[in-house]
Structures are given as C-alpha cells and as structure tokens.
Design a protein around this motif. Structure first.
Motif, PDB file in Angstrom:
ATOM      1  N   ASN A   1       0.820  -1.215   0.000  1.00 17.67           N
ATOM      2  CA  ASN A   1       0.000   0.000   0.000  1.00 17.67           C
ATOM      3  C   ASN A   1       0.856   1.268   0.000  1.00 17.67           C
ATOM      4  N   ASN A   2       1.844   1.306  -0.876  1.00 15.46           N
ATOM      5  CA  ASN A   2       2.740   2.453  -1.024  1.00 15.46           C
ATOM      6  C   ASN A   2       3.510   2.785   0.248  1.00 15.46           C
ATOM      7  N   LYS A   3       3.765   1.788   1.072  1.00  9.16           N
ATOM      8  CA  LYS A   3       4.539   1.974   2.293  1.00  9.16           C
ATOM      9  C   LYS A   3       5.539   0.834   2.396  1.00  9.16           C
ATOM     10  N   VAL A   4       6.787   1.179   2.646  1.00  5.79           N
ATOM     11  CA  VAL A   4       7.844   0.183   2.798  1.00  5.79           C
ATOM     12  C   VAL A   4       7.980  -0.136   4.285  1.00  5.79           C
ATOM     13  N   THR A   5       7.822  -1.423   4.648  1.00 12.39           N
ATOM     14  CA  THR A   5       7.918  -1.834   6.044  1.00 12.39           C
ATOM     15  C   THR A   5       8.897  -3.000   6.167  1.00 12.39           C
ATOM     16  N   PHE A   6       9.337  -3.220   7.386  1.00 10.02           N
ATOM     17  CA  PHE A   6      10.222  -4.356   7.637  1.00 10.02           C
ATOM     18  C   PHE A   6       9.414  -5.644   7.577  1.00 10.02           C
ATOM     19  N   LYS A   7       9.992  -6.643   6.942  1.00 17.47           N
ATOM     20  CA  LYS A   7       9.328  -7.943   6.812  1.00 17.47           C
ATOM     21  C   LYS A   7       9.181  -8.608   8.179  1.00 17.47           C
ATOM     22  N   ASP A   8      10.242  -8.578   8.987  1.00 16.42           N
ATOM     23  CA  ASP A   8      10.223  -9.204  10.308  1.00 16.42           C
ATOM     24  C   ASP A   8      11.098  -8.367  11.243  1.00 16.42           C
ATOM     25  N   LYS A   9      10.457  -7.615  12.131  1.00 16.88           N
ATOM     26  CA  LYS A   9      11.187  -6.707  13.023  1.00 16.88           C
ATOM     27  C   LYS A   9      12.105  -7.450  13.994  1.00 16.88           C
ATOM     28  N   THR A  10      11.835  -8.732  14.237  1.00 15.37           N
ATOM     29  CA  THR A  10      12.692  -9.492  15.158  1.00 15.37           C
ATOM     30  C   THR A  10      14.031  -9.842  14.522  1.00 15.37           C
ATOM     31  N   LYS A  11      14.154  -9.656  13.204  1.00 16.91           N
ATOM     32  CA  LYS A  11      15.394  -9.998  12.509  1.00 16.91           C
ATOM     33  C   LYS A  11      16.171  -8.775  12.047  1.00 16.91           C
ATOM     34  N   LEU A  12      15.882  -7.620  12.644  1.00 20.41           N
ATOM     35  CA  LEU A  12      16.600  -6.406  12.275  1.00 20.41           C
ATOM     36  C   LEU A  12      18.063  -6.513  12.690  1.00 20.41           C
ATOM     37  N   LYS A  13      18.923  -5.927  11.875  1.00 18.12           N
ATOM     38  CA  LYS A  13      20.345  -5.857  12.178  1.00 18.12           C
ATOM     39  C   LYS A  13      20.685  -4.385  12.405  1.00 18.12           C
ATOM     40  N   PHE A  14      21.404  -4.112  13.472  1.00 17.47           N
ATOM     41  CA  PHE A  14      21.773  -2.736  13.804  1.00 17.47           C
ATOM     42  C   PHE A  14      23.256  -2.568  13.507  1.00 17.47           C
ATOM     43  N   ASP A  15      23.540  -1.716  12.517  1.00 15.04           N
ATOM     44  CA  ASP A  15      24.890  -1.551  11.993  1.00 15.04           C
ATOM     45  C   ASP A  15      25.666  -0.530  12.830  1.00 15.04           C
ATOM     46  N   PRO A  16      26.724  -0.969  13.514  1.00 18.76           N
ATOM     47  CA  PRO A  16      27.495  -0.025  14.337  1.00 18.76           C
ATOM     48  C   PRO A  16      28.231   1.021  13.500  1.00 18.76           C
ATOM     49  N   LYS A  17      28.187   0.918  12.172  1.00 13.41           N
ATOM     50  CA  LYS A  17      28.782   1.943  11.316  1.00 13.41           C
ATOM     51  C   LYS A  17      27.871   3.159  11.196  1.00 13.41           C
ATOM     52  N   VAL A  18      26.588   2.988  11.506  1.00 13.11           N
ATOM     53  CA  VAL A  18      25.631   4.094  11.418  1.00 13.11           C
ATOM     54  C   VAL A  18      25.141   4.415  12.825  1.00 13.11           C
ATOM     55  N   VAL A  19      25.959   5.188  13.544  1.00 18.49           N
ATOM     56  CA  VAL A  19      25.645   5.550  14.926  1.00 18.49           C
ATOM     57  C   VAL A  19      25.387   7.046  14.996  1.00 18.49           C
ATOM     58  N   LEU A  20      24.232   7.393  15.543  1.00 19.73           N
ATOM     59  CA  LEU A  20      23.883   8.796  15.740  1.00 19.73           C
ATOM     60  C   LEU A  20      24.158   9.146  17.197  1.00 19.73           C
ATOM     61  N   SER A  21      24.964  10.172  17.414  1.00 16.83           N
ATOM     62  CA  SER A  21      25.340  10.598  18.758  1.00 16.83           C
ATOM     63  C   SER A  21      24.475  11.757  19.220  1.00 16.83           C
ATOM     64  N   LYS A  22      24.213  11.804  20.508  1.00 18.30           N
ATOM     65  CA  LYS A  22      23.367  12.849  21.094  1.00 18.30           C
ATOM     66  C   LYS A  22      24.075  14.199  20.976  1.00 18.30           C
ATOM     67  N   VAL A  23      23.320  15.201  20.564  1.00 15.43           N
ATOM     68  CA  VAL A  23      23.822  16.572  20.447  1.00 15.43           C
ATOM     69  C   VAL A  23      22.781  17.514  21.039  1.00 15.43           C
ATOM     70  N   ASP A  24      23.196  18.760  21.296  1.00 13.31           N
ATOM     71  CA  ASP A  24      22.229  19.765  21.734  1.00 13.31           C
ATOM     72  C   ASP A  24      21.324  20.099  20.553  1.00 13.31           C
ATOM     73  N   CYS A  25      20.040  20.239  20.846  1.00  9.89           N
ATOM     74  CA  CYS A  25      19.082  20.562  19.794  1.00  9.89           C
ATOM     75  C   CYS A  25      19.245  22.019  19.378  1.00  9.89           C
ATOM     76  N   LYS A  26      19.100  22.249  18.071  1.00 10.05           N
ATOM     77  CA  LYS A  26      19.165  23.610  17.539  1.00 10.05           C
ATOM     78  C   LYS A  26      17.846  24.299  17.834  1.00 10.05           C
ATOM     79  N   VAL A  27      17.922  25.562  18.211  1.00 12.42           N
ATOM     80  CA  VAL A  27      16.712  26.337  18.430  1.00 12.42           C
ATOM     81  C   VAL A  27      16.326  26.951  17.094  1.00 12.42           C
ATOM     82  N   GLU A  28      15.102  26.625  16.661  1.00  9.89           N
ATOM     83  CA  GLU A  28      14.661  27.126  15.351  1.00  9.89           C
ATOM     84  C   GLU A  28      13.739  28.308  15.510  1.00  9.89           C
TER      85      GLU A  28
END
Length: 158
Positions: free
Chosen positions: A131-158
C-alpha cells in the motif's frame, strides 16, 4: 484400649477448640502507591556525520512512549531526504514511519533505531512494499549496523 484412645483424642480436641482465640492484631493499610507516570523526555537530537554523509534525528517522546519528530538524510552521492517520523519506543528500540520527500515525491518507509546510552544505531532488514509503504518484513530480525551511529547533540533552536 481403642475406646480410651479415641476418647482422649476427642477430649483434647474439645479443650483446644474451647480455648479463647487470640485477639486479632490490627494491621494498618499502607497508603496507596501513586501510579508511576513516565514523564515526557523532551526534545532529543542525534547526528551522524561519516563518509561525507549526515543523518539528523530529532524527536520528542510523550508519556505513552509515542515519538514524533524529524529525520533528515544527506547521504554522499544520493539525493537528500527530509521528513517526519511518527512511531513508538518499544523498550530500547524506536520504530517509526518516516514520511519524506525525495525528488519531489512523497514516500513512507519504516525506520528502526536501537538506543544505546547516548546514541541511536540505525536498523536494517528485509523489507516489503505494501500500500505504497515500505515496512520491515520481520522486526525481530533487524540488524543494527554499528557503522551508522547517531550521537546525542544539543538541539538547535529554530
């Protein structure tokens, strides 16, 4: 002899049953515990900058663990995607629908991030397009890539 034994048992039973029952000890009820309400955690912002690419994630979590915010991808050699996320924290995992614009077309795909201390690690897995939406086939089989790590930063005030 049997009659004497039976008579003795009955007599002992009567004496112990006729003893005055001990007065009940009054137990004061403890005051009811207040329901623990998870407070909203406020705005949270995370960034990954690696290999000339930038991923920015900013969101708010309410008391029901519902998440809403923004997610932007500026991947090297690819078109920039900017959009919104709406989803839930399920334990230490953020699962959300990412609605974004790319090349003038609006799309929706499911995203997943695993929270570890002050970071989020993006998850990947097999996907299906329904239905025009891409979803994970099986969420229990997700792989988390340590090459794509987002670090906490201070939020920008907009």
């Amino acid at each position: 002899m049997k009659k004497l034994l039976v008579l003795t048992i009955i007599t002992l039973a009567c004496f112990t049953a006729c003893k005055k029952a001990p007065e009940p000890v009054e137990i004061a009820p403890a005051p009811p515990k207040e329901a623990e309400i998870a407070e909203p955690s406020g705005d949270q912002c995370y960034v990954s900058t690696a290999n000339n690419s930038t991923i920015e994630l900013s969101f708010n979590v309410n008391s029901h663990q519902e998440v809403n915010g923004k997610l932007n991808y500026a991947l090297y050699g690819k078109d920039k995607n900017e959009g919104t996320i709406i989803g839930n924290m399920k334990g230490d995992t953020l699962i959300a629908d990412y609605t974004f614009m790319s090349e003038g077309v609006s799309s929706v795909r499911e995203v997943a991030f695993l929270q570890r201390e002050n970071t989020f690690i993006e998850g990947f897995g097999d996907i299906v397009n329904t239905n025009n939406k891409v979803t994970f086939k099986d969420k229990t089989k997700l792989k988390f890539d340590p090459k794509v790590v987002l670090s906490k930063v201070d939020c920008k005030v907009e």
